[in-house]
Design an enzyme around this catalytic site. Structure first.
Site, PDB file in Angstrom:
ATOM      1  NE  ARG A 269      37.830  44.895  40.758  1.00 41.26           N
ATOM      2  CZ  ARG A 269      37.702  45.764  41.723  1.00 41.26           C
ATOM      3  NH1 ARG A 269      37.517  45.343  42.956  1.00 41.26           N
ATOM      4  NH2 ARG A 269      37.759  47.048  41.484  1.00 41.26           N
TER       5      ARG A 269
ATOM      6  NE  ARG B 146      35.935  54.633  47.437  1.00 36.03           N
ATOM      7  CZ  ARG B 146      36.413  54.326  46.232  1.00 36.03           C
ATOM      8  NH1 ARG B 146      36.336  55.195  45.267  1.00 36.03           N
ATOM      9  NH2 ARG B 146      36.972  53.171  46.013  1.00 36.03           N
TER      10      ARG B 146
ATOM     11  NE  ARG C 252      40.232  48.746  47.350  1.00 29.74           N
ATOM     12  CZ  ARG C 252      40.268  50.031  47.012  1.00 29.74           C
ATOM     13  NH1 ARG C 252      40.480  50.957  47.926  1.00 29.74           N
ATOM     14  NH2 ARG C 252      40.100  50.398  45.762  1.00 29.74           N
TER      15      ARG C 252
ATOM     16  CE  LYS D  22      41.551  48.765  37.738  1.00 27.29           C
ATOM     17  NZ  LYS D  22      42.303  48.901  38.982  1.00 27.29           N
TER      18      LYS D  22
ATOM     19  NE  ARG E 117      41.102  56.647  46.025  1.00 26.86           N
ATOM     20  CZ  ARG E 117      40.666  55.778  45.111  1.00 26.86           C
ATOM     21  NH1 ARG E 117      40.957  55.957  43.838  1.00 26.86           N
ATOM     22  NH2 ARG E 117      39.948  54.746  45.472  1.00 26.86           N
TER      23      ARG E 117
END
Ligand SMILES: [Zn+2]
Length: 251
Positions: free
Chosen positions: A88, A161, A172, A13, A127
């Site tokens: 959300r 992260r 998540r 996104k 990532r």
């Protein structure tokens, strides 16, 4: 035009939203970036939000709604904006409709970007970023030259992260399934939802997204003219016809 980008974490996104907003001259309102900035600066909001983000949980609705209300009232969002990371929850979606209605505005389209969960886990948990320049890498998809250090900052070890650790990623995704997936129905119910596959190359996904918005798709051939890259295309309908060849959109 005002749009929201919906979809699970890791579906792309942020990348797609930045490109779309840049091309069309709209504001990109990324609540994830706004929160990370607040955390880094150690503001009161950042301290309140930081612990929940690191645990893979959602920040409280009232904090998020206040953040978005202020941001969407800034002058760069007047022409249009792309919301990434908000709403959300269903209450957030209702609050967004209400705060825009106060200004005689509305979300025109909600784009849902989808991808299978295994692919999302692979993308997110791989990532890495440079702590100095924040450049993004990926263990398999965008490896740094030497495998561990930033290409532009030799000696600086890339890091993950906290919310991209595999365990947090699974949390998540679970939070997404329970709290955010119902937001898709909020927009489907009144006909504002368009669904787009988040699989494929960034360019392929972007073309599908533009098509879903009913916007002209940029020429896929690489354009050697550097002045045209990133230039807005796709004049809004109703723009004067018979203008210059490249048709700069009216701002
Ligand atoms: Zn770097």
């Amino acid at each position: 035009m005002r749009i929201v980008l919906l979809g699970p974490p890791g579906v792309g996104k942020g990348t797609q939203g930045r490109r779309l907003a840049g091309e069309l001259g709209w504001a990109l309102v990324s609540t994830g970036e706004m929160l990370r900035e607040a955390v880094a600066k150690g503001t009161a909001l950042g301290r309140a939000a930081g612990r929940r983000i690191a645990a893979g949980e959602l920040v409280e609705d009232d904090i998020m709604v206040g953040l978005v209300r202020d941001r969407c009232a800034e002058s760069d969002a007047a022409r249009g904006f792309v919301l990434d990371g908000f709403p959300r929850t269903v209450p957030q979606a209702g609050a967004l409709d209400a705060l825009l209605a106060e200004r005689g505005q509305r979300i025109d389209v909600a784009i849902y970007l989808g991808a299978p969960e295994a692919e999302l886990v692979r993308r997110l948990s791989g990532r890495l970023e440079c702590p100095v320049c924040k450049r993004a890498y990926h263990r398999t998809d965008a490896r740094p030259r030497d495998g561990h250090h930033c290409d532009d900052h030799p000696g600086i070890e890339l890091r993950q992260r906290a919310d991209d650790a595999e365990e947090t990623v699974r949390k998540r995704l679970e939070v997404y399934r329970v709290q955010t997936a119902p937001v898709v129905d909020h927009y489907r119910r009144d006909g504002r939802l368009r669904e787009v596959s988040g699989l494929g190359s960034m360019d392929e996904v972007y073309r599908s997204l533009k098509q879903a918005l009913g916007r002209p798709v940029p020429d896929p051939d690489p354009d050697p003219d550097p002045t045209s890259s990133g230039a807005p295309s796709g004049a809004p309908s109703g723009a004067p016809s018979g203008g210059p060849g490249r048709g700069r959109p009216v701002r």
